[in-house]
Design a protein around this motif. Sequence first.
Motif, short mmCIF file in Angstrom:
data_model
loop_
_atom_site.label_atom_id
_atom_site.label_comp_id
_atom_site.label_asym_id
_atom_site.label_seq_id
_atom_site.Cartn_x
_atom_site.Cartn_y
_atom_site.Cartn_z
N ARG A 157 49.74 93.21 -35.58
CA ARG A 157 51.09 93.08 -35.03
C ARG A 157 51.17 93.82 -33.70
N ILE A 158 51.80 93.16 -32.74
CA ILE A 158 51.95 93.73 -31.40
C ILE A 158 53.28 94.49 -31.32
N THR A 159 53.21 95.74 -30.92
CA THR A 159 54.40 96.54 -30.67
C THR A 159 54.46 96.83 -29.18
N CYS A 181 47.74 89.54 -33.11
CA CYS A 181 46.36 89.23 -32.75
C CYS A 181 45.67 88.84 -34.06
N ILE A 182 45.17 87.61 -34.15
CA ILE A 182 44.59 87.15 -35.42
C ILE A 182 43.06 87.26 -35.44
N ASN A 183 42.49 87.87 -34.41
CA ASN A 183 41.05 88.07 -34.35
C ASN A 183 40.65 89.17 -35.33
N SER A 184 39.94 88.82 -36.41
CA SER A 184 39.57 89.81 -37.43
C SER A 184 38.62 90.87 -36.89
N CYS A 202 38.93 92.24 -33.85
CA CYS A 202 39.59 93.03 -32.79
C CYS A 202 39.36 94.51 -33.06
N PRO A 203 38.75 95.24 -32.14
CA PRO A 203 38.40 96.65 -32.38
C PRO A 203 39.60 97.52 -32.78
N ARG A 204 40.76 97.27 -32.17
CA ARG A 204 41.90 98.12 -32.49
C ARG A 204 42.42 97.86 -33.90
N LYS A 205 42.41 96.60 -34.32
CA LYS A 205 42.82 96.28 -35.69
C LYS A 205 41.90 96.97 -36.69
N ILE A 206 40.61 96.94 -36.39
CA ILE A 206 39.64 97.56 -37.30
C ILE A 206 39.89 99.06 -37.40
N VAL A 207 40.06 99.72 -36.25
CA VAL A 207 40.27 101.18 -36.22
C VAL A 207 41.56 101.54 -36.95
N ARG A 208 42.64 100.79 -36.69
CA ARG A 208 43.92 101.07 -37.36
C ARG A 208 43.83 100.80 -38.87
N GLY A 209 43.06 99.79 -39.24
CA GLY A 209 42.84 99.51 -40.66
C GLY A 209 42.08 100.64 -41.35
N ILE A 222 43.58 94.38 -26.27
CA ILE A 222 42.28 94.98 -26.60
C ILE A 222 41.15 93.95 -26.54
N CYS A 223 41.31 92.83 -27.24
CA CYS A 223 40.20 91.85 -27.33
C CYS A 223 40.46 90.58 -26.53
N ASN A 224 41.65 90.47 -25.95
CA ASN A 224 42.05 89.34 -25.10
C ASN A 224 42.21 88.03 -25.86
N SER A 225 42.22 88.08 -27.20
CA SER A 225 42.47 86.86 -27.98
C SER A 225 43.91 86.40 -27.77
N LEU A 226 44.12 85.10 -27.91
CA LEU A 226 45.47 84.55 -27.77
C LEU A 226 46.34 85.07 -28.91
N LEU A 227 47.54 85.57 -28.55
CA LEU A 227 48.47 86.08 -29.56
C LEU A 227 49.20 84.92 -30.22
#
Length: 664
Positions: free
Chosen positions: A330-332, A420-423, A425-432, A404-409
Amino acid sequence: MKNIIEKINNLKNNLNKWGHAYYVLDSPIVDDAEYDKTLKELIELENQYPELITDDSPSQKVGGIVMDKFEKYKHKLPMLSLANAFNKEDLLNFNDQIKKEIENSDYNFFVEPKIDGLSISLIYNNGKFFKGVTRGDGIYGEDVTSNVKTIKSIPLSIEDQNDYVEIRGEVFLSKTEFEKINKQRQTNDEEIFANPRNAAAGTLRQLDSSIAASRKLDAFLYYFMDREKFHTHSESLSYLEKMNFKINDLGKICKSIEEVYEHILYIQSQRENLEYEIDGVVIKINDFDLYEKVGYTAKSPKWAIAFKFPAEVKTTKLKNIFPTVGRTGRITYNALLQPVQIAGTTVQAATLHNADFIIQRDIRIGGEVKIKKAGDIIPEVIAPIIDENYYKLNKWIEDTNCPICNSLLERVEGEVDQYCINSQCPRKIVRGLEHFVSRDAMNIEGLSIKIIEKLFENKFIENVGDIYKLNKYKNELIQLDKMGEKSVTNLLESIEKSKSNSLEKLFFGLGIRHVGKKTAKVLAVNFKEIDVISNINFNELEEINDIGPIVAKSVCDWFEIKQNADLIKTLKNEGLNTKYLGNEGSKNNDKITMKSFVITGTLSKPRNYFKEMLEEYGAKVIDTVSKKTDFLLAGQEAGSKLEKAQKLGIQILSESEFLEMIGE
């Protein structure tokens, strides 16, 4: 030896007298150098004669104890929260409710600032400090005795020699100390504390008490638990002050609700001048004898209320808008602000929530905006300041790609948020990963967001399964900047310990969308093993109380992804427990175990007391009455829940019938 004992006692007496004058009365008798020199002399003598060290010696406030963990402690009486008032009308209603209960009684109020800190219970045995416990959930707190001992304004011995004395209050950090700590953390490239309350809570939960000692926590005490000893709250405060506890000097007896409101306005006018944060005012009936007559709701006493101050609003310039990515993708959107002082702290950034929020309010970079702290915690932009130059600024346009990963939102239909639906994505991984190790999930101490980022950047961890393989790289981890052998050893021990967590903690940690802490517990209680949950179908899930179609679909979808199924296999191979280890087996009663209860009305004890009792028998306590409810435990003034239960034909139990059912 007699001379040594006499000398040590003289040193202790002087230090206690000087410390009370400095930390409680704010009226120093000697300078810091004299105090430090005397303390050093005492410590040297105690090192020479360790048999003469006593628990109440000023040397014990220096800290240095390192704990493995904090033990749970059950409060003798629950630490209840207070109901809130937000305006004068709420106060008048509060007073009207009291009048209904004690129609012909005269009563005064006691009004005092609501300190923005961390609630604490202090226990003394025979005049000696015995235990310091956090509020926790009100029933169970954490034993933080070693850290409380370091608070200079809390005496380690008192005149009251009873075998059990309990005093409650609030631990806090002064504004000056808070700023000092954050400057130091910035220097050390550590994440800064959001506000003094967070800093106080983080400090009190430090496993190393020398860290707590270095941060100079303080405490106001406001509640003497032995109500038999005095008739009024004000008398009990005078007694606490006599015993050298720090009492807030803005407390006042008020003879009417009008006088209460006047004093609230006065305290509010002094807010900015205080050296500590307050977020409101507490109003109590002063007469202890009236407390039981006025009574309690399930969550709070009816004889007290907290008047919450409105959020402070300031104006500043919006320098930029930037997006961040959460663990779900989710983008904030966030605001970079011209620094401004608000509610005692310097604010440079604030949340703007989502793109729709910004567009609907037409918030533009370069303009002036109003900001407030939501609940005096999270800074948030409320609206732009419109003037003749405002519309010359460029309209803001939402981002289309992940920062972060430039994937289409993408947007989920019917929702305002972008994702960001890119599984990968480095930031999603770190936050997870950050969520997985958090306290309510697997509770792995030592894996801060900074350490997680470092391990991720160095390719030690890429998913939660990798956390349990870190023991293979102990030597390499020790070589990483700022890790060190002790912290790595502690981290690996914490990881190993987390393997034995109950299923609900693991399930919450997996970060399945729409599955919060409560839902994870419901699923764990109902299905007992993760393999059962992974094979359950949508209809079976939806049938469970508190599990709706959105949650059911989210859980089913998560387990259908091969990558997630592989992760569960990895975790099991690494030795993680995947079964529910809850307490429903601690007591058994066929009439209650695995049944669902709703509790309503006024009972002889707080609602949490009965909730905890039911959970010991493996019952589920839910908030709303439905056809899935098995029993309604009803006290006096049960209201609409009782009516609904009667209509649905649900079995209704009085308190005595319930106690008879469990044989108590």
